[in-house]
Design a protein around this motif. Structure first.
Motif, short mmCIF file in Angstrom:
data_model
loop_
_atom_site.label_atom_id
_atom_site.label_comp_id
_atom_site.label_asym_id
_atom_site.label_seq_id
_atom_site.Cartn_x
_atom_site.Cartn_y
_atom_site.Cartn_z
N TYR A 1 31.37 36.16 39.31
CA TYR A 1 32.02 37.37 39.83
C TYR A 1 33.25 37.76 39.00
O TYR A 1 33.82 38.84 39.20
N LEU B 1 37.59 40.02 45.64
CA LEU B 1 36.19 39.81 46.00
C LEU B 1 35.70 40.94 46.89
O LEU B 1 34.58 41.45 46.72
N LYS C 1 34.55 44.03 45.18
CA LYS C 1 33.19 43.90 44.67
C LYS C 1 32.17 44.00 45.80
O LYS C 1 31.08 44.57 45.63
#
Length: 505
Positions: free
Chosen positions: A372, A401, A404
């Motif tokens: 990621y 995170l 995303k």
């Protein structure tokens, strides 16, 4: 598979705690076998190499390293030095040019303050970060680079790891094979904690769960198809896919009796609940024994039940499949199911080859999430559920995170679809969440809740009042009570009202 209790807040009143053969695979119209570990490791070698290059250690003074890794662009390269000419040339006199005066645009002053909300003593030791998901600008930061205990927000990391390793459509098999002795069969656990002892057609706490009676039917038919078989009289239970301790030393034993967590084994039924239909139900002390008793009854005629392992290359007599990874992730998030989260964490470790016990989870999850591209300094993954106070993740990791997740990068959209929604679904729909004045944010906060005895947490996405999408993480750590939940919701509602005008004052 992993406070005192995680807030599997499902229907919980406010103020209380909360292979031998490979076992993973994706069923197909034919005889789809379990997913191979070796193939997955090959697919992840490049991922692991990239991870080694980008990992940033956040131990001791590592917060500085993480800050650097998460900060702006590098400094421009120095200009090239001029080269000497072979023959000196006269330097022309430049024509004077008067440069217009230059002025830097004034720095933007944001005026929407949440200082009073953040000072609420119910938040105890507050850590928080808010980021504009569209621009990547950090709008608000209180200890965002400090890795701390996460409670059940850890399930988001576990889910992200599982979605990096498995397809959302993958399922996990529970199998029965022929035993080494005449008249014996072996029930081989594949890690599926949702397998049910209830009759087929019933929906348990785990939608889409397989049922033992269907597996028993397959076995009886396969057994009867060979006239040379003696009567089936012995059942062997193989739970060897998971190794090591079944209960982590940092977990409070009270959560088992209160209905939030069983002993973790690769073979169990209904998450080892006393009541298969309830999200919160007391768990037993011997999950393998419970499934053995239930399967022996479903087979009929079995006189002996014992523990063991399946013979290598044994003929398969039947198999059933777990819900999909997407369904498992949803269950782990929306009602904060600890057992499913631990299942996913352990299967990620097995698939990546780091081991099959608690110690294998940290290297596996860190490897899985490396792709990621977010600095992982300070992250420590003790379990998959967040029950352990020894898990640590900086709030800054979650803000990035969730950006995303909101963009549905890779398979991360599965997490977005499984997040509780304020005032509407899951653990954010209970009467003590986003109530009163905070109801203005109903439907606008998509976030994972968390609770252990030393902290309450909330992290996710806010569709702010001004149309800005924010990602955020709030940790209220230390000497906290259930009232911290309302203080967290009030602060999150403040973020919702401010949007991109949020001031970091």
């Amino acid at each position: 598979m992993p406070r005192v209790s995680d807030e599997t807040d499902a229907a919980r009143p406010a103020g209380t705690a909360g292979e031998p053969a490979p076992a993973t695979g994706r069923p197909s119209a034919g005889d789809a076998g379990p997913r191979g570990i070796r193939g997955l490791i090959a697919r992840n070698r490049a991922l692991a190499a990239a991870a080694a290059l980008v990992a940033v250690a956040l131990a001791g003074g590592g917060a500085v390293a993480l800050g650097t890794a998460l900060s702006g662009p590098p400094a421009p390269a120095p200009a090239a030095m001029p080269t000497e000419s072979a023959t000196p040339r006269p330097t022309p006199t430049p024509t004077p040019v008067t440069a217009p005066p230059t002025t830097e645009p004034p720095a933007r002053v944001r005026t929407c303050s949440v200082a009073d909300l953040a000072a609420d003593p119910r938040l105890a030791n507050l850590q928080a970060q808010v980021m504009n998901a569209g621009t990547g600008e950090v709008l608000y930061d209180r200890g965002g680079l400090t890795a701390s205990r996460t409670a059940s927000v850890m399930k988001v990391v576990t889910a992200a790891a599982a979605l990096a390793v498995f397809s959302p459509d993958d399922r996990f098999a529970t199998r029965v094979v022929r035993g080494a002795e005449p008249g014996s069969v072996v029930l081989v656990g594949g890690g599926d904690v949702t397998l049910s002892r209830t009759p087929s057609g019933n929906e348990t706490a785990y939608p889409g769960a397989a049922h033992l009676d269907e597996l028993a039917r397959q076995v009886r038919e396969a057994w009867a198809a060979d006239p040379s078989n003696p009567p089936l009289t012995k059942l062997v239970l193989d739970s060897s896919l998971f190794g090591g301790e079944t209960w982590h030393a940092s977990w409070d034993p009270v959560v088992r009796g209160e209905g939030f967590m069983p002993h973790m084994t690769a073979l169990m039924v209904d998450g080892d609940r006393d009541d298969p239909y309830a999200n919160v139900s007391a768990r037993g002390t011997d999950p393998v024994g419970r499934v053995g008793e239930a399967f022996a009854a479903a087979l009929g005629g079995v006189a002996i039940v014992e523990r063991g392992t399946a013979p290598a290359g044994a003929v398969e007599l039947g198999r059933v499949w777990s819900p999909t990874v997407a369904q498992l992730v949803d269950k782990s998030l929306v009602v904060s199911d600890n057992t499913v989260a631990e299942m996913l964490a352990r299967l990620v470790a097995i698939e990546l080859g780091t081991g099959n016990d608690f110690a294998a989870i940290d290297p596996a999850v860190r490897q899985a999430i490396a792709g990621y591209g977010i600095a992982r300094g300070g992250i420590r993954v003790v379990d998959g559920s967040g029950l352990s106070p020894e898990n640590t993740v900086p709030p800054a990791y979650f803000t990035r995170l969730f950006a995303k997740v909101d963009a549905r990068e890779g398979n991360l959209g599965v997490i977005l679809d499984g997040l509780p929604v304020s005032g509407r679904t899951g653990s954010l729909s209970y009467a003590d969440r986003f109530a009163g004045d905070n109801a203005v944010a109903h439907g606008a906060v998509l976030a994972k809740t968390g609770w252990i005895t030393t902290g309450y947490t909330l992290s996710g996405i806010i569709r702010a009042q001004d149309g800005t999408t924010l990602t955020f993480a709030i940790y209220a750590l230390g000497d906290v009570t259930a009232a911290a939940k309302q203080a967290i919701d009030t602060l999150a509602t403040g973020f919702y009202r401010c949007g991109d005008e949020l001031a970091d004052d």
